[in-house]
Design a protein around this motif. Structure first.
Motif, PDB file in Angstrom:
ATOM      1  N   PHE A  62     -37.871 -56.413 -83.912  1.00  0.00           N
ATOM      2  CA  PHE A  62     -37.164 -56.206 -85.186  1.00  0.00           C
ATOM      3  C   PHE A  62     -35.669 -56.099 -84.958  1.00  0.00           C
ATOM      4  O   PHE A  62     -35.196 -55.907 -83.835  1.00  0.00           O
ATOM      5  CB  PHE A  62     -37.660 -54.923 -85.873  1.00  0.00           C
ATOM      6  CG  PHE A  62     -37.305 -53.668 -85.117  1.00  0.00           C
ATOM      7  CD1 PHE A  62     -36.124 -52.985 -85.380  1.00  0.00           C
ATOM      8  CD2 PHE A  62     -38.145 -53.179 -84.124  1.00  0.00           C
ATOM      9  CE1 PHE A  62     -35.789 -51.833 -84.677  1.00  0.00           C
ATOM     10  CE2 PHE A  62     -37.807 -52.031 -83.410  1.00  0.00           C
ATOM     11  CZ  PHE A  62     -36.631 -51.353 -83.694  1.00  0.00           C
ATOM     12  N   THR A  63     -34.915 -56.199 -86.054  1.00  0.00           N
ATOM     13  CA  THR A  63     -33.504 -55.828 -86.094  1.00  0.00           C
ATOM     14  C   THR A  63     -33.313 -54.863 -87.251  1.00  0.00           C
ATOM     15  O   THR A  63     -33.808 -55.111 -88.355  1.00  0.00           O
ATOM     16  CB  THR A  63     -32.592 -57.055 -86.293  1.00  0.00           C
ATOM     17  OG1 THR A  63     -32.639 -57.863 -85.113  1.00  0.00           O
ATOM     18  CG2 THR A  63     -31.144 -56.627 -86.539  1.00  0.00           C
ATOM     19  N   ALA A  64     -32.615 -53.764 -87.001  1.00  0.00           N
ATOM     20  CA  ALA A  64     -32.290 -52.792 -88.045  1.00  0.00           C
ATOM     21  C   ALA A  64     -30.782 -52.584 -88.070  1.00  0.00           C
ATOM     22  O   ALA A  64     -30.136 -52.571 -87.014  1.00  0.00           O
ATOM     23  CB  ALA A  64     -33.005 -51.472 -87.797  1.00  0.00           C
ATOM     24  N   GLU A  65     -30.233 -52.438 -89.266  1.00  0.00           N
ATOM     25  CA  GLU A  65     -28.805 -52.149 -89.442  1.00  0.00           C
ATOM     26  C   GLU A  65     -28.644 -50.952 -90.368  1.00  0.00           C
ATOM     27  O   GLU A  65     -29.475 -50.724 -91.250  1.00  0.00           O
ATOM     28  CB  GLU A  65     -28.065 -53.347 -90.041  1.00  0.00           C
ATOM     29  CG  GLU A  65     -27.985 -54.540 -89.133  1.00  0.00           C
ATOM     30  CD  GLU A  65     -27.256 -55.718 -89.767  1.00  0.00           C
ATOM     31  OE1 GLU A  65     -26.595 -55.528 -90.820  1.00  0.00           O
ATOM     32  OE2 GLU A  65     -27.341 -56.826 -89.219  1.00  0.00           O
ATOM     33  N   LEU A  66     -27.542 -50.215 -90.190  1.00  0.00           N
ATOM     34  CA  LEU A  66     -27.321 -48.994 -90.943  1.00  0.00           C
ATOM     35  C   LEU A  66     -25.830 -48.695 -91.004  1.00  0.00           C
ATOM     36  O   LEU A  66     -25.120 -48.829 -90.007  1.00  0.00           O
ATOM     37  CB  LEU A  66     -28.055 -47.836 -90.244  1.00  0.00           C
ATOM     38  CG  LEU A  66     -28.056 -46.466 -90.888  1.00  0.00           C
ATOM     39  CD1 LEU A  66     -28.782 -46.491 -92.217  1.00  0.00           C
ATOM     40  CD2 LEU A  66     -28.713 -45.456 -89.951  1.00  0.00           C
ATOM     41  N   ARG A  67     -25.365 -48.294 -92.190  1.00  0.00           N
ATOM     42  CA  ARG A  67     -23.976 -47.847 -92.354  1.00  0.00           C
ATOM     43  C   ARG A  67     -23.958 -46.326 -92.394  1.00  0.00           C
ATOM     44  O   ARG A  67     -24.800 -45.690 -93.056  1.00  0.00           O
ATOM     45  CB  ARG A  67     -23.382 -48.410 -93.639  1.00  0.00           C
ATOM     46  CG  ARG A  67     -21.922 -48.022 -93.877  1.00  0.00           C
ATOM     47  CD  ARG A  67     -21.408 -48.622 -95.165  1.00  0.00           C
ATOM     48  NE  ARG A  67     -20.009 -48.294 -95.413  1.00  0.00           N
ATOM     49  CZ  ARG A  67     -19.357 -48.631 -96.525  1.00  0.00           C
ATOM     50  NH1 ARG A  67     -19.980 -49.317 -97.478  1.00  0.00           N
ATOM     51  NH2 ARG A  67     -18.097 -48.286 -96.679  1.00  0.00           N
ATOM     52  N   VAL A  68     -22.985 -45.734 -91.716  1.00  0.00           N
ATOM     53  CA  VAL A  68     -22.898 -44.284 -91.597  1.00  0.00           C
ATOM     54  C   VAL A  68     -21.506 -43.833 -92.019  1.00  0.00           C
ATOM     55  O   VAL A  68     -20.501 -44.372 -91.545  1.00  0.00           O
ATOM     56  CB  VAL A  68     -23.163 -43.823 -90.147  1.00  0.00           C
ATOM     57  CG1 VAL A  68     -23.173 -42.299 -90.067  1.00  0.00           C
ATOM     58  CG2 VAL A  68     -24.464 -44.406 -89.615  1.00  0.00           C
ATOM     59  N   GLN A  69     -21.450 -42.831 -92.888  1.00  0.00           N
ATOM     60  CA  GLN A  69     -20.179 -42.244 -93.310  1.00  0.00           C
ATOM     61  C   GLN A  69     -20.244 -40.736 -93.073  1.00  0.00           C
ATOM     62  O   GLN A  69     -21.162 -40.061 -93.554  1.00  0.00           O
ATOM     63  CB  GLN A  69     -19.905 -42.559 -94.778  1.00  0.00           C
ATOM     64  CG  GLN A  69     -19.654 -44.053 -95.008  1.00  0.00           C
ATOM     65  CD  GLN A  69     -19.665 -44.419 -96.470  1.00  0.00           C
ATOM     66  OE1 GLN A  69     -20.710 -44.439 -97.118  1.00  0.00           O
ATOM     67  NE2 GLN A  69     -18.482 -44.718 -97.007  1.00  0.00           N
ATOM     68  N   CYS A  70     -19.261 -40.228 -92.311  1.00  0.00           N
ATOM     69  CA  CYS A  70     -19.315 -38.832 -91.883  1.00  0.00           C
ATOM     70  C   CYS A  70     -17.956 -38.409 -91.353  1.00  0.00           C
ATOM     71  O   CYS A  70     -17.226 -39.220 -90.776  1.00  0.00           O
ATOM     72  CB  CYS A  70     -20.382 -38.695 -90.791  1.00  0.00           C
ATOM     73  SG  CYS A  70     -20.605 -37.036 -90.171  1.00  0.00           S
ATOM     74  N   ASP A  71     -17.624 -37.146 -91.511  1.00  0.00           N
ATOM     75  CA  ASP A  71     -16.379 -36.595 -90.992  1.00  0.00           C
ATOM     76  C   ASP A  71     -16.703 -35.735 -89.778  1.00  0.00           C
ATOM     77  O   ASP A  71     -17.003 -34.551 -89.891  1.00  0.00           O
ATOM     78  CB  ASP A  71     -15.680 -35.772 -92.071  1.00  0.00           C
ATOM     79  CG  ASP A  71     -14.320 -35.250 -91.632  1.00  0.00           C
ATOM     80  OD1 ASP A  71     -13.827 -35.706 -90.579  1.00  0.00           O
ATOM     81  OD2 ASP A  71     -13.764 -34.385 -92.328  1.00  0.00           O
ATOM     82  N   PHE A  72     -16.678 -36.350 -88.605  1.00  0.00           N
ATOM     83  CA  PHE A  72     -17.017 -35.659 -87.360  1.00  0.00           C
ATOM     84  C   PHE A  72     -15.868 -34.746 -86.947  1.00  0.00           C
ATOM     85  O   PHE A  72     -14.738 -35.207 -86.808  1.00  0.00           O
ATOM     86  CB  PHE A  72     -17.285 -36.686 -86.253  1.00  0.00           C
ATOM     87  CG  PHE A  72     -18.368 -37.665 -86.584  1.00  0.00           C
ATOM     88  CD1 PHE A  72     -19.698 -37.378 -86.322  1.00  0.00           C
ATOM     89  CD2 PHE A  72     -18.057 -38.886 -87.160  1.00  0.00           C
ATOM     90  CE1 PHE A  72     -20.698 -38.285 -86.633  1.00  0.00           C
ATOM     91  CE2 PHE A  72     -19.051 -39.810 -87.470  1.00  0.00           C
ATOM     92  CZ  PHE A  72     -20.381 -39.494 -87.205  1.00  0.00           C
TER      93      PHE A  72
END
Length: 198
Positions: A62-72
């Motif tokens: 498989f291929t999976a993609e994901l967008r992440v928004q966060c203030d580390f």
């Protein structure tokens, strides 16, 4: 691209956070619980399997993609994507706050965890991760814009008939980190050349 993955009924929480919600736009928002982490043995000697992970079942490739928004902000704050077979066979990859800055980070665990980091030269508060598994090989890529996907890591990975893949977040030193996940897709492996950055 798969539509509305977060709306699917087969997502299974490992260590479901106290606060989380999904929305009509197929986003997932979580706030991390106190002292959450994924790690096995190396250097520190401890076993931790308390991080937040929402896993969706895949095929054997498989291929999976994901967008992440966060203030580390704090040491070891981390969020990204995870692929998991069991507690001792998994990979997590994304951004992790370390040595005073946000770093591109991946941990590959096969009984024991390793850790690879590199400076991330784009906006660490808004990034994308892609993972492809096929034929016992793991390929990790990261993107700042969803168009150009440089290689992060290529490694052998545990073969299985299926995996769990999805968003991951941990705060080993605290709690209360808000993270937003969007644009999650799950599809057959891309099959692109290793140096094809698209």
């Amino acid at each position: 691209m798969s539509a509305a993955v977060f709306a699917r009924q087969d997502g299974v929480w490992l260590n479901e956070p106290e606060r989380w919600t999904t929305a009509q736009d197929d986003s997932l928002e979580i706030v991390t619980d106190q002292a959450t982490d994924f790690w096995q043995k190396t250097h520190y000697g401890f076993h931790r399997d308390s991080g937040h992970f929402l896993g969706f079942r895949t095929a054997e490739a498989f291929t999976a993609e994901l967008r992440v928004q966060c203030d580390f902000r704090e040491l070891y704050d981390q969020a990204g994507i995870m692929v998991r077979v069991d507690a001792e066979h998994w990979v997590k990859a994304g951004i992790e706050f370390s040595d005073g800055r946000a770093m591109l980070s991946s941990v590959l665990t096969n009984g024991q965890s390793d850790w690879a980091t590199a400076p991330y030269e784009h906006d660490a508060g808004d990034f994308r991760m892609r993972v492809t598994i096929a034929g016992g090989v793991l390929r990790l890529q990261a993107s700042a814009d969803g168009k150009i996907w440089p290689l992060v890591r290529l490694a052998p990975f545990t073969t299985a008939q299926s995996y769990r893949v999805g968003p991951m977040a941990c705060t080993p030193e605290r709690g209360g980190l808000p993270v937003t996940f969007t644009r999650f897709s799950l599809k057959p492996p891309l099959g692109k050349d290793l140096h094809d950055l698209s």
